[in-house]
Design a protein around this motif. Structure first.
Motif, PDB file in Angstrom:
ATOM      1  N   THR A 221     -11.603  72.783  26.718  1.00 51.86           N
ATOM      2  CA  THR A 221     -10.757  71.638  27.055  1.00 51.86           C
ATOM      3  C   THR A 221     -11.479  70.611  27.926  1.00 51.86           C
ATOM      4  OG1 THR A 221      -8.875  73.135  26.989  1.00 51.86           O
ATOM      5  CG2 THR A 221      -8.515  71.001  28.034  1.00 51.86           C
ATOM      6  N   PHE A 222     -12.130  71.084  28.984  1.00 51.22           N
ATOM      7  CA  PHE A 222     -12.682  70.133  29.960  1.00 51.22           C
ATOM      8  C   PHE A 222     -13.891  69.388  29.398  1.00 51.22           C
ATOM      9  CE2 PHE A 222     -10.527  73.481  32.467  1.00 51.22           C
ATOM     10  CZ  PHE A 222      -9.431  72.697  32.806  1.00 51.22           C
ATOM     11  N   ARG A 223     -14.665  70.042  28.551  1.00 52.18           N
ATOM     12  CA  ARG A 223     -15.799  69.379  27.905  1.00 52.18           C
ATOM     13  C   ARG A 223     -15.293  68.249  27.001  1.00 52.18           C
ATOM     14  NH1 ARG A 223     -18.630  70.786  23.268  1.00 52.18           N
ATOM     15  NH2 ARG A 223     -17.582  72.807  23.027  1.00 52.18           N
ATOM     16  N   TYR A 224     -14.246  68.539  26.220  1.00 55.21           N
ATOM     17  CA  TYR A 224     -13.712  67.505  25.324  1.00 55.21           C
ATOM     18  C   TYR A 224     -13.079  66.363  26.113  1.00 55.21           C
ATOM     19  CZ  TYR A 224     -14.202  71.055  21.629  1.00 55.21           C
ATOM     20  OH  TYR A 224     -14.684  71.993  20.754  1.00 55.21           O
ATOM     21  N   LEU A 225     -12.400  66.698  27.192  1.00 54.71           N
ATOM     22  CA  LEU A 225     -11.752  65.634  27.971  1.00 54.71           C
ATOM     23  C   LEU A 225     -12.786  64.726  28.639  1.00 54.71           C
ATOM     24  CD1 LEU A 225      -8.617  67.383  29.534  1.00 54.71           C
ATOM     25  CD2 LEU A 225      -8.686  65.648  27.728  1.00 54.71           C
ATOM     26  N   ALA A 226     -13.876  65.316  29.103  1.00 51.26           N
ATOM     27  CA  ALA A 226     -14.936  64.494  29.711  1.00 51.26           C
ATOM     28  C   ALA A 226     -15.523  63.549  28.662  1.00 51.26           C
ATOM     29  CB  ALA A 226     -16.015  65.394  30.302  1.00 51.26           C
ATOM     30  N   GLU A 227     -15.745  64.079  27.470  1.00 48.80           N
ATOM     31  CA  GLU A 227     -16.290  63.258  26.389  1.00 48.80           C
ATOM     32  C   GLU A 227     -15.292  62.155  26.005  1.00 48.80           C
ATOM     33  OE1 GLU A 227     -18.427  64.808  22.510  1.00 48.80           O
ATOM     34  OE2 GLU A 227     -16.254  64.712  22.141  1.00 48.80           O
ATOM     35  N   MET A 228     -14.021  62.531  25.916  1.00 43.82           N
ATOM     36  CA  MET A 228     -12.977  61.566  25.563  1.00 43.82           C
ATOM     37  C   MET A 228     -12.940  60.418  26.570  1.00 43.82           C
ATOM     38  SD  MET A 228      -8.855  62.117  25.608  1.00 43.82           S
ATOM     39  CE  MET A 228      -8.683  63.194  24.195  1.00 43.82           C
ATOM     40  N   ARG A 229     -12.993  60.782  27.833  1.00 46.46           N
ATOM     41  CA  ARG A 229     -12.965  59.760  28.874  1.00 46.46           C
ATOM     42  C   ARG A 229     -14.139  58.788  28.719  1.00 46.46           C
ATOM     43  NH1 ARG A 229     -11.450  59.596  34.681  1.00 46.46           N
ATOM     44  NH2 ARG A 229     -12.800  58.011  35.575  1.00 46.46           N
ATOM     45  N   PHE A 255      -8.611  69.342  35.774  1.00 44.39           N
ATOM     46  CA  PHE A 255      -8.026  68.261  34.968  1.00 44.39           C
ATOM     47  C   PHE A 255      -8.037  66.932  35.724  1.00 44.39           C
ATOM     48  CE2 PHE A 255      -5.886  71.867  32.890  1.00 44.39           C
ATOM     49  CZ  PHE A 255      -5.947  71.501  31.557  1.00 44.39           C
ATOM     50  N   CYS A 256      -7.511  66.958  36.969  1.00 44.69           N
ATOM     51  CA  CYS A 256      -7.186  65.684  37.615  1.00 44.69           C
ATOM     52  C   CYS A 256      -7.822  65.491  38.974  1.00 44.69           C
ATOM     53  CB  CYS A 256      -5.664  65.517  37.694  1.00 44.69           C
ATOM     54  SG  CYS A 256      -4.859  66.635  38.860  1.00 44.69           S
ATOM     55  N   GLY A 257      -8.754  66.361  39.360  1.00 42.95           N
ATOM     56  CA  GLY A 257      -9.493  66.144  40.604  1.00 42.95           C
ATOM     57  C   GLY A 257     -10.654  65.183  40.365  1.00 42.95           C
ATOM     58  N   LYS A 258     -11.463  65.011  41.393  1.00 43.99           N
ATOM     59  CA  LYS A 258     -12.610  64.081  41.273  1.00 43.99           C
ATOM     60  C   LYS A 258     -13.477  64.388  40.062  1.00 43.99           C
ATOM     61  CE  LYS A 258     -13.216  63.235  46.202  1.00 43.99           C
ATOM     62  NZ  LYS A 258     -12.436  64.447  46.637  1.00 43.99           N
ATOM     63  N   GLU A 259     -13.638  65.662  39.777  1.00 41.63           N
ATOM     64  CA  GLU A 259     -14.502  66.060  38.665  1.00 41.63           C
ATOM     65  C   GLU A 259     -13.771  66.060  37.321  1.00 41.63           C
ATOM     66  OE1 GLU A 259     -17.733  66.703  39.507  1.00 41.63           O
ATOM     67  OE2 GLU A 259     -17.018  66.131  41.506  1.00 41.63           O
ATOM     68  N   GLY A 260     -12.458  65.900  37.359  1.00 43.25           N
ATOM     69  CA  GLY A 260     -11.677  65.972  36.119  1.00 43.25           C
ATOM     70  C   GLY A 260     -11.597  64.618  35.437  1.00 43.25           C
ATOM     71  N   ALA A 261     -11.216  64.631  34.153  1.00 42.03           N
ATOM     72  CA  ALA A 261     -11.187  63.394  33.374  1.00 42.03           C
ATOM     73  C   ALA A 261      -9.881  62.627  33.542  1.00 42.03           C
ATOM     74  CB  ALA A 261     -11.408  63.724  31.897  1.00 42.03           C
ATOM     75  N   LEU A 262      -8.819  63.307  33.965  1.00 44.31           N
ATOM     76  CA  LEU A 262      -7.486  62.699  33.937  1.00 44.31           C
ATOM     77  C   LEU A 262      -7.001  62.336  35.342  1.00 44.31           C
ATOM     78  CD1 LEU A 262      -5.773  65.128  31.370  1.00 44.31           C
ATOM     79  CD2 LEU A 262      -7.151  63.077  30.927  1.00 44.31           C
ATOM     80  N   ASP A 263      -5.958  61.529  35.384  1.00 49.54           N
ATOM     81  CA  ASP A 263      -5.372  61.145  36.671  1.00 49.54           C
ATOM     82  C   ASP A 263      -4.349  62.164  37.159  1.00 49.54           C
ATOM     83  OD1 ASP A 263      -6.802  58.712  36.842  1.00 49.54           O
ATOM     84  OD2 ASP A 263      -5.393  57.788  35.441  1.00 49.54           O
ATOM     85  N   MET A 264      -3.592  62.725  36.231  1.00 51.92           N
ATOM     86  CA  MET A 264      -2.514  63.650  36.597  1.00 51.92           C
ATOM     87  C   MET A 264      -2.323  64.668  35.483  1.00 51.92           C
ATOM     88  SD  MET A 264       0.651  61.273  37.888  1.00 51.92           S
ATOM     89  CE  MET A 264       0.299  59.658  37.222  1.00 51.92           C
ATOM     90  N   VAL A 265      -1.614  65.751  35.823  1.00 53.15           N
ATOM     91  CA  VAL A 265      -1.120  66.655  34.783  1.00 53.15           C
ATOM     92  C   VAL A 265       0.395  66.793  34.927  1.00 53.15           C
ATOM     93  CG1 VAL A 265      -3.125  68.092  34.273  1.00 53.15           C
ATOM     94  CG2 VAL A 265      -1.705  68.648  36.256  1.00 53.15           C
ATOM     95  N   PHE A 266       1.044  66.994  33.798  1.00 54.72           N
ATOM     96  CA  PHE A 266       2.418  67.493  33.822  1.00 54.72           C
ATOM     97  C   PHE A 266       2.306  69.007  33.790  1.00 54.72           C
ATOM     98  CE2 PHE A 266       3.843  63.453  31.515  1.00 54.72           C
ATOM     99  CZ  PHE A 266       4.508  62.936  32.611  1.00 54.72           C
ATOM    100  N   GLN A 267       2.667  69.652  34.899  1.00 50.14           N
ATOM    101  CA  GLN A 267       2.620  71.115  34.944  1.00 50.14           C
ATOM    102  C   GLN A 267       4.059  71.626  34.889  1.00 50.14           C
ATOM    103  OE1 GLN A 267       3.728  73.295  37.461  1.00 50.14           O
ATOM    104  NE2 GLN A 267       4.480  71.746  38.912  1.00 50.14           N
ATOM    105  N   PHE A 268       4.225  72.877  34.469  1.00 49.30           N
ATOM    106  CA  PHE A 268       5.576  73.408  34.243  1.00 49.30           C
ATOM    107  C   PHE A 268       5.846  74.706  34.995  1.00 49.30           C
ATOM    108  CE2 PHE A 268       4.510  70.566  30.853  1.00 49.30           C
ATOM    109  CZ  PHE A 268       5.670  69.828  30.676  1.00 49.30           C
TER     110      PHE A 268
END
Ligand code: ISL
Ligand code: CA
Length: 544
Positions: A221-229, A255-268
């Motif tokens: 997941t994180f590899r793809y998200l970094a590439e997507m970003r 997901f959403c820390g400094k090293e993550g690609a996203l700003d936020m997550v919806f967690q459940f």
């Protein structure tokens, strides 16, 4: 105080287009309908709309099954309508965040049509295929989230394809670089149209590695998200929110820390906490406030210095929050306000689901043919086959099913709640004669007025955006209380989560004179150390 990105001071509002406003009487909400209601949203004060999918789709899952990522569903309008929506929203200071559904496509997508016709088509590898198991049956026992097996056989290619959701939603193979490039190009197409960002549907499922047992929470997941970003939204002033049912406080920052690609997550985590360990959402447990506070408090702590929380109790997949966590009868108004106060004044970005701002409630269907949701209908079939009594399943669906959130938006007390001049695709809640936008907005003490106040506070008070978070009375079984501190300002929030009066003892340093910012039962400017709270009473006090 630090300057915050726009999405930290803004409040989000989710629209489920099919159920929001039908402009042309064809029973289905649409984009012109949304445009006609933008003033309602501007008055509320929201900064962006998360728009559930409006792409071309056969609507097996109301648009979460996309057949063409670059066009709008005729049910909802045209690309031109979409551009008008972006422009009209922008005029009101509102951005449009698109739903990005890229774990799967519709089985009607041209890629899947080519993929299922021949093993030699380049698109065949865009999906996840396996040969039959030893007995000729499915390659694994994996079940679909929507009932039945997660594998469906295609005779033309002699293989099974994976669908974690319905058979009409084949999973994409993110290991294929050409597929990933197609997705990124599609994302740039929408970014170039001026959208405000993406909400990413079940984003942790794209990293699956099924041969190593990972269907969800997959390692890639994180590899793809970094590439997507890097290929799409990186460097653009947009917001990204990933939906993940598997994320924990331990993995959130990836997901959403400094090293993550996203700003936020919806967690459940706070949602699943209330489900039965065996029957899941179909058999709700009694609400446990201490556990609920423990989960939300842990998320506040985990993202205190890095990452950013999303704050929500409701969306199109969840029951109505006033029914689930409050009291949708006698104390509907007070408990709806209480839930809003607690959620909006924590650290993070709040999301309001359509109708929540007027305290819309769950519906109560008595027959299975009144339900429309693919998840409910699929799980019903499985449950009945396993011997569950229909009325037991329907009781669970009424408590926790997704159709609760999908009945039409209640605009007025009139025919079909003012949603459509036709016959809506799903029944209007009978209580629209009392609970509707016109009635609530006419009441200065209404729920809408309360939401408007909370949303405005976030824009003006740095302590709401930046303040630290400290839970008060974590073990109290009925009261949710916390303190936010920032730059010498202190915000105290106190809420009675129960329908009985409660005594609550504050820490000594919290008593004193302050300024009441918002209150459900008349102002509270002075906080006594011993508080006597009315049923579902809530308030917030600012100390300077
Ligand atoms: O409640 C659920 C988990 O048991 C599901 O309904 C859950 O919301 C879903 O698995 C993830 O949701 C997202 O992806 C689905 C779509 O049906 C939902 O509407 C969407 O929010 C498939 O795209
Ligand atoms: Ca319509």
């Amino acid at each position: 105080s630090p300057t915050a990105p726009w999405w930290q001071t803004a409040t989000g509002y989710q629209i489920y287009p099919r159920s929001f406003c039908d402009s042309n009487g064809d029973d289905i909400g649409d984009i012109p309908g949304i445009i006609s209601k933008l003033d309602h949203l501007a008055d509320l004060g929201i900064g962006f709309i998360w728009l559930s999918p409006v792409y071309r789709s056969p609507m097996a899952d109301n648009g979460y099954d996309i057949a063409d990522y670059r066009d709008i569903a005729p049910d909802f309008g045209t690309l031109e309508d979409f551009d008008t929506l972006v422009a009209e929203a922008k005029r009101r200071g509102i951005r449009i965040v698109m739903d990005l559904v890229v774990n799967h496509t519709s089985s009607a997508h041209a890629w899947f049509q080519a993929a299922r016709a021949s093993r030699d088509a380049p698109e065949h590898d865009y999906y996840i295929w396996r040969d039959p198991g030893a007995d000729g049956g499915p390659p694994s026992e994996r079940k679909s989230f929507f009932g039945g097996p997660a594998w469906t056989f295609v005779p033309e290619v002699g293989r099974y394809y994976l669908h974690l959701f319905s058979p009409a939603q084949p999973d994409l193979n993110w290991a294929n670089p050409a597929l990933r490039a197609e997705i990124y190009a599609m994302m740039r197409f929408w970014l170039d149209r001026g959208i405000g960002g993406f909400r990413m549907d079940v984003i942790d499922l794209i990293g699956k590695d099924i041969d190593r047992g990972f269907y969800d929470g997959g390692p890639h997941t994180f590899r793809y998200l970094a590439e997507m970003r890097a290929e799409t939204f990186g460097g653009r002033d947009v917001v990204t929110v990933g939906e993940s049912w598997n994320v924990t406080t331990g993995t959130a920052l990836a997901f959403c820390g400094k090293e993550g690609a996203l700003d936020m997550v919806f967690q459940f985590n706070h949602v699943v906490e209330g489900w039965d360990p065996v029957y899941g959402k179909w058999k709700p447990k009694p609400f446990d406030l201490v556990a609920f506070k423990r989960v939300l408090g842990a998320w506040q702590e985990a993202l205190a210095d890095d990452g950013w929380n999303s704050l929500f109790l409701s969306n199109h997949d969840l029951p109505r929050q006033v029914s689930k966590y409050g009291d949708d009868g006698l104390y509907r108004v007070a408990s709806a306000k209480m839930l809003a106060t607690v959620m909006h004044l924590m650290k993070g970005t709040p999301f309001v689901y359509q109708g929540e701002e007027i305290g819309m409630t769950n519906t109560a269907f008595s027959r299975i043919d009144q339900f429309r949701d693919v998840e409910t209908l699929g799980n019903y079939a499985d449950a009945i086959a396993a011997g569950t009594a229909p009325e037991d399943f329907i009781a669970g669906a009424n408590a926790n099913g997704r159709d609760n959130a999908r009945t039409p938006m209640q605009w007025s007390a009139g025919e079909q709640a003012g949603f459509t001049t036709g016959t809506p695709w799903i029944e209007v809640n009978a209580n629209h004669t009392e609970i509707n936008v016109a009635a609530d907005r006419a009441d200065p003490d209404g729920i809408f007025a309360h939401y408007r106040c909370l949303i405005a506070l976030r824009k003006t008070l740095p302590v709401v955006v930046h303040g630290s978070f400290r839970m008060v009375g974590a073990e109290d079984e009925a009261v949710f209380a916390y303190v936010r501190d920032h730059d010498g300002e202190r915000l105290a929030v106190v809420a009675n989560f129960s329908g009985t009066p409660r005594d609550f003892v504050l820490d000594a340093d919290l008593a004193g004179n302050g300024e009441c910012l918002v209150a459900s039962h008349g102002p509270r400017d002075r906080l006594e150390a011993h508080l006597r709270l009315a049923p579902y009473e809530s308030f917030a006090v600012l100390f300077k």
